[in-house]
Design an enzyme around this catalytic site. Sequence first.
Site, short mmCIF file in Angstrom:
data_model
loop_
_atom_site.label_atom_id
_atom_site.label_comp_id
_atom_site.label_asym_id
_atom_site.label_seq_id
_atom_site.Cartn_x
_atom_site.Cartn_y
_atom_site.Cartn_z
N ASP A 21 67.83 58.88 30.98
CA ASP A 21 67.86 59.86 32.08
C ASP A 21 67.73 61.29 31.55
OD1 ASP A 21 67.98 60.69 34.68
OD2 ASP A 21 70.12 60.29 34.94
N HIS A 38 58.55 63.06 31.12
CA HIS A 38 58.41 61.61 30.87
C HIS A 38 57.58 61.37 29.61
CE1 HIS A 38 60.50 60.88 34.49
NE2 HIS A 38 59.52 61.20 35.32
N LEU A 132 62.48 43.22 16.00
CA LEU A 132 63.20 43.93 17.07
C LEU A 132 62.61 43.46 18.40
CD1 LEU A 132 65.01 46.42 18.00
CD2 LEU A 132 62.93 47.75 17.93
C1 FPP Z 1 64.81 59.27 34.31
O1 FPP Z 1 64.69 60.66 34.17
C2 FPP Z 1 63.68 58.62 33.68
C3 FPP Z 1 62.79 57.81 34.30
C4 FPP Z 1 62.84 57.45 35.72
C5 FPP Z 1 61.64 57.27 33.59
C6 FPP Z 1 61.85 56.99 32.15
C7 FPP Z 1 60.55 56.76 31.53
C8 FPP Z 1 60.23 57.13 30.26
C9 FPP Z 1 61.14 57.77 29.29
C10 FPP Z 1 58.92 56.80 29.76
C11 FPP Z 1 58.94 55.55 28.93
C12 FPP Z 1 58.34 54.53 29.71
C13 FPP Z 1 57.77 53.42 29.25
C14 FPP Z 1 57.05 52.62 30.20
C15 FPP Z 1 57.81 52.93 27.88
P1 FPP Z 1 64.66 61.53 35.49
O2 FPP Z 1 63.23 61.75 35.83
O3 FPP Z 1 65.48 60.90 36.55
O4 FPP Z 1 65.32 62.85 34.99
P2 FPP Z 1 66.19 63.87 35.86
O5 FPP Z 1 67.44 63.14 36.24
O6 FPP Z 1 66.45 64.98 34.90
O7 FPP Z 1 65.34 64.27 37.03
#
Ligand code: FPP
Length: 240
Positions: A21, A38, A132
């Site tokens: 997150d 992301h 892994l």
């Molecule tokens: C939450 O941060 C994150 C996500 C919903 C997506 C996580 C995805 C990645 C890290 C990319 C990796 C993906 C793959 C397919 C390997 P948020 O957007 O909710 O952050 P915020 O709470 O600060 O808005």
Amino acid sequence: MVGESAIPPEKVPHHIAIIMDGNGRWARSRGLPRLAGHRAGVENLRRILRACTEFEIRILTIYAFSTENWGRPEAEVRGLMNILETVIDRELNHLHANGVQLRHIGDLDGLSPTLQEKVLHAVEMTRNNDQLTLNIAFNYGGRQELIRAFRRIIEDGVPPGEIDETLIDYYLYTAGQPDPDMIVRTGGEMRLSNFLLWQASYAEYYSTPVFWPDFDRDQLLKAIEQFARRERRYGLVPSS
Ligand code: FPP
């Protein structure tokens, strides 16, 4: 010994699950669009995979797209789908060469046919790797996973008396894998957000305010150190 710490190998979590997150806030704090967060998150995933190998963690489960994430703006949803596709296109050979077994947990049906095909190909290609295991939770929801399991149990005509924990485990996406020892959540929130509801029963929970793109090897080591200090009691009394 793990890294520069004196953590005995038996105190290192075998299976870590991460709620990645804070990408959006990381991007906003730099005046960047959410998708840039992301993408930085993917870069970080590379670092964390290397660190997992270094620390001899055997299973890493990442929450990449929840069943609730469909409610995000369309461009962000599309961006996250593209990220998964790009990760597979660009990283699959490298992951395979490094002995990473890719597994998908979640509902494949909701994804585009092309993406479904890529995921299935990646899973098939890496199925015998054993350095892994990387479980990618994509279009995953813990409640949805349980509903799917119960439906299948009923469809298979399992007599009620035969339903026990082992049987339910068998019907989950994570069948055959040990439960996570530790759930890490970056970005400061203190909730499970429908992640691994069944499997997380006895996991140690670790929350850090650090945003996912900044959660590096040393941050992971800090989490493992904290895990190693905890006493896991599984509902029993403290050991003397
Ligand atoms: C939450 O941060 C994150 C996500 C919903 C997506 C996580 C995805 C990645 C890290 C990319 C990796 C993906 C793959 C397919 C390997 P948020 O957007 O909710 O952050 P915020 O709470 O600060 O808005």
